[in-house]
Write an enzyme that holds these catalytic residues in place. Structure first.
Site, short mmCIF file in Angstrom:
data_model
loop_
_atom_site.label_atom_id
_atom_site.label_comp_id
_atom_site.label_asym_id
_atom_site.label_seq_id
_atom_site.Cartn_x
_atom_site.Cartn_y
_atom_site.Cartn_z
N CYS A 296 0.80 -1.22 0.00
CA CYS A 296 0.00 0.00 0.00
C CYS A 296 0.84 1.28 0.00
CB CYS A 296 -0.95 -0.03 1.19
SG CYS A 296 -2.37 1.02 0.99
N HIS B 226 -3.98 -5.83 1.95
CA HIS B 226 -3.88 -6.08 3.39
C HIS B 226 -4.52 -7.43 3.64
CE1 HIS B 226 -2.72 -1.90 4.04
NE2 HIS B 226 -3.71 -1.54 3.23
N ARG C 249 -12.69 5.39 -3.66
CA ARG C 249 -11.97 4.50 -2.75
C ARG C 249 -12.24 3.06 -3.15
NH1 ARG C 249 -8.95 4.15 1.88
NH2 ARG C 249 -8.49 6.36 1.74
ZN LIG Z 1 -4.00 0.37 2.32
#
Ligand SMILES: [Zn+2]
Lengths: 250, 439
Positions: free
Chosen positions: A105, A202, A139
């Site tokens: 990320c 994640h 998002r």
């Molecule tokens: Zn992230």
């Protein structure tokens, strides 16, 4: 359940040193899980793990075998920015020299060439990876399944608004049958360059994808000792967790 | 019709209409939000007019963890002082839910028979609400990693809370121990700021997301600013008591609430209640305040103790890493059989990453007897990496719960569960055994 295939009583096959980058400022959504999994699995393979943290202002650790870095809030990215630039040289040398790295990320983005925010501000990256990232209003959130040539099916969870495009110097980690990945148009996830695995996932990534963890450990051992003699970790729970995760909705 | 006359006629029009819709939607078994929506659409000023004219105005409670129990405490504290309190008891913590609840309480002319409104506000909807109804008081509890897949980022949540504080006209009550909440004070100009705080000795039981790192020996962040004085400080927590300090003295009181984090929220509730009653000892009757505090029971599902087969069974709601860590610390494992139920439905949050931000060392000695929920195997994997013994795993909650109760017969039991898992467990418990609610 027995933990160590190669028991702790046996003689260690050698030390493998893992450095976690900026755990104080870049450590959200279970990034710690990746460091923990490396630490444990190094032990399960019969090597001795050594885990060091590198935070802003610290002396950079010597003889690092694996580097792992995570994501952060926008504020965390601002805090580490100057320090990361100051370490660009050593990180680039390690990368070119084949040191295995896992970048998730935020640090995936900052290891690229730049991050352009929604307002047009450009945050320079350190250019280890030939990728660029653009902030968006959208998002990208949810469970992800990635088909990869090297690690089979990779499972995780994405949550990012930066969209990353890959240059010709890197190849994608895989394609995305479920989820969005790097950006909302290309249909691929993550980046591979030398022994770097970079990804938005994640989950944490490594617990449910032990193939990637073992790739990092094997590469580190071969680089340091010439060979890798694997142990026999018990991955029954990992397999069951993968099966159930793969069936969950986006 | 001139504008003013139009608006005035609306008062007499919209309230009866909303009440009618409310009755009709009740008859149809409908939800609580529809009548509120109707009144909102035809008379947007209804809520502001009704609430801001209350003698003590509006107090809002927000933050990621513990809103429901804290709101309940504030209401009971104020009622102990003889105040009439309007609150959104239905758990419907959105603007329309509040409007709908109001409609049930106002008379036909739109007047509310209350001295003060105490409202639990979801961070996601608070901004819209405070823009139309500026509160006189707000209580901001914490900014924790809670279902970030819904709200985006922690810093964004802090900004939402900051916005609530900025819209507050009177007193802002802040958690001194949560840096993201405490920092809000710097951005305020006109408001009075009060803090609730923790004794240093209890700080270690309250990780915030910045120092949640599990690695032992990881150094604390440097140069923490000096803490401001707090109106109420939680000094110590006993088995069923707590010691608070305020007005320069320490007071010990019995507590029905369990879990350190619930009791810390009691300090928050006390601070807000004291503000609303006018602050100092002269205005609030502290005997009755403490008496009321000692009687507060947890809101539904947040750390309940039931009796099953003559043995205690604790249900501990865990929905984010801080909450899980606090749950493990507040309810020591010794002597208990343990089950963990992890679902990943939308209301639980779909991202399982948070399990990796919790350390499970405290369960190593006794192990975990049963795992269940749609992500039971994610939990098993997590425990494996912390060297915690795992008994049985079954993703189906009903058989898992039955097996747990059967295997742990004669032992006190504890179940850590996510929100939808808790709902399923309560439903099952009421089927397989007589459930007697203790607190
Ligand atoms: Zn992230």
């Amino acid at each position: 359940m027995s933990q160590a295939g190669a028991g702790f009583a046996e003689e260690s096959k050698g030390t493998i040193k893992v450095a976690q980058l900026y755990p104080r400022d870049m450590n959200i959504y279970g990034d710690w899980g990746n460091a923990l999994v490396l630490q444990r699995r190094i032990g399960w393979h019969g090597y001795t793990p050594e885990l060091v943290e590198y935070n802003v202002g610290d002396e950079f650790p010597e003889d690092v075998d694996i580097i792992v870095g995570g994501g952060g809030q926008d504020s965390g990215q601002l805090v580490i920015q100057d320090d990361l630039q100051a370490r660009a040289g050593v990180l680039k040398d390690l990368a070119e020299d084949g040191a295995p790295m896992l970048l998730i990320c935020g640090l995936y983005q900052l290891f690229g060439r730049f991050f352009e925010t929604r307002t047009g501000a450009v945050i320079p990256g350190i250019g280890v990876l030939d990728v660029e990232t653009h902030g968006t209003d959208e998002r990208l959130i949810g469970n992800v399944k990635v088909s990869t040539p090297e690690f089979g099916e990779v499972l995780g969870y994405e949550n990012h608004s930066g969209q990353t495009t890959l240059g010709s110097g890197v190849r994608p980690l895989g394609t995305v049958p479920k989820g969005t990945g790097n950006n909302s148009s290309d249909g691929h996830e993550g980046a591979r360059y030398r022994n770097i695995v970079a990804s938005y996932l994640h989950g944490s990534l490594l617990p449910k994808n032990p193939a990637i963890a073992d790739f990092l450990i094997r590469t580190a051992a071969e680089r340091k000792y010439g060979t890798f003699v694997p142990g026999n970790p018990d991955d029954r729970y990992a397999e069951l967790a993968r099966e159930h995760a793969a069936r969950r909705p986006r | 019709m001139p504008l003013l006359g139009y608006i005035q006629s609306m008062v007499f029009f919209s309230v009866p209409l909303g009440k009618l819709v409310r009755r009709v939607s009740r008859l149809r078994g409908g939800g609580s939000a529809l009548p509120g929506l109707v009144v909102e659409k035809i008379d947007p000023g209804f809520m502001r007019r009704t609430l801001t004219t209350l003698p003590h105005g509006v107090a809002v409670v927000s933050g990621t963890n513990g809103k429901t129990t804290t709101t309940k405490m504030v209401v009971e504290l104020l009622e102990s002082q003889g105040l009439k309190v309007f609150t959104n008891r239905t758990g419907s913590n959105f603007t329309r839910g509040v409007a709908a609840a109001l409609l049930g309480e106002v008379d036909w002319r739109g007047r509310l028979d209350a001295d003060v409104a105490v409202l639990e506000l979801d961070e996601a909807h608070a901004v819209h609400f405070v823009n139309s109804v500026p509160p006189r008081y707000c209580l901001l509890l914490n900014v924790l990693r809670d279902q970030l897949d819904r709200f985006g980022e922690i810093d964004k949540t802090a900004q939402l809370l900051q916005h609530i504080a900025a819209k507050t006209t009177g007193t802002v009550v802040l958690n001194r121990e949560d840096p993201r909440v405490a920092r809000i004070a710097e951005t305020l100009t006109g408001q009075e700021v009060k803090y609730f705080g923790l004794d240093d000795s209890l700080l270690s039981t309250f990780p915030n997301d910045d120092d949640m790192r599990a690695a032992p020996g990881s150094p604390a962040p440097a140069d923490l600013p000096e803490k401001p004085a707090a109106d109420v400080v939680l000094r110590a927590v006993g088995a069923d008591s707590a010691e608070f300090e305020y007005d320069g003295a320490r007071v010990t009181t019995a507590m029905k609430l369990r879990g350190v984090y619930n009791i810390f929220n009691a300090a928050a509730a006390l601070t807000l209640a004291r503000s609303i009653c006018g602050g100092g000892a002269a205005d609030a009757d502290h005997e009755t305040l403490l008496q009321a505090l000692s009687q507060v029971a947890p809101a539904f599902g947040r750390g309940e103790s039931l009796t099953v087969d003559g043995q205690p069974l604790d249900l501990v709601l865990v929905k984010n890493p801080s909450g899980f860590r606090l749950g493990l610390k507040s309810f020591p494992a010794g002597g208990y059989a343990t089950m963990i139920a992890i679902n990943d439905n939308y209301a639980d949050g779909r991202d399982m990453s948070w399990l990796w931000d919790v350390e499970f060392d405290s369960l190593r000695e006794g192990g975990v007897d049963q795992l269940t929920g749609s992500r039971a195997y994610d939990m098993a994997l997590r425990l494996q990496y912390d060297d915690v013994r795992i008994g049985a795993v079954d993703t189906e909650i009903a058989p898992a719960l039955a097996a747990f109760i059967r295997e742990a017969q004669g032992k006190p039991k504890r179940i850590f569960c996510t929100y939808t898992a808790m709902l399923a467990i309560r439903r099952e418990l009421s089927k397989i055994t007589r459930v007697e609610v203790v607190s």
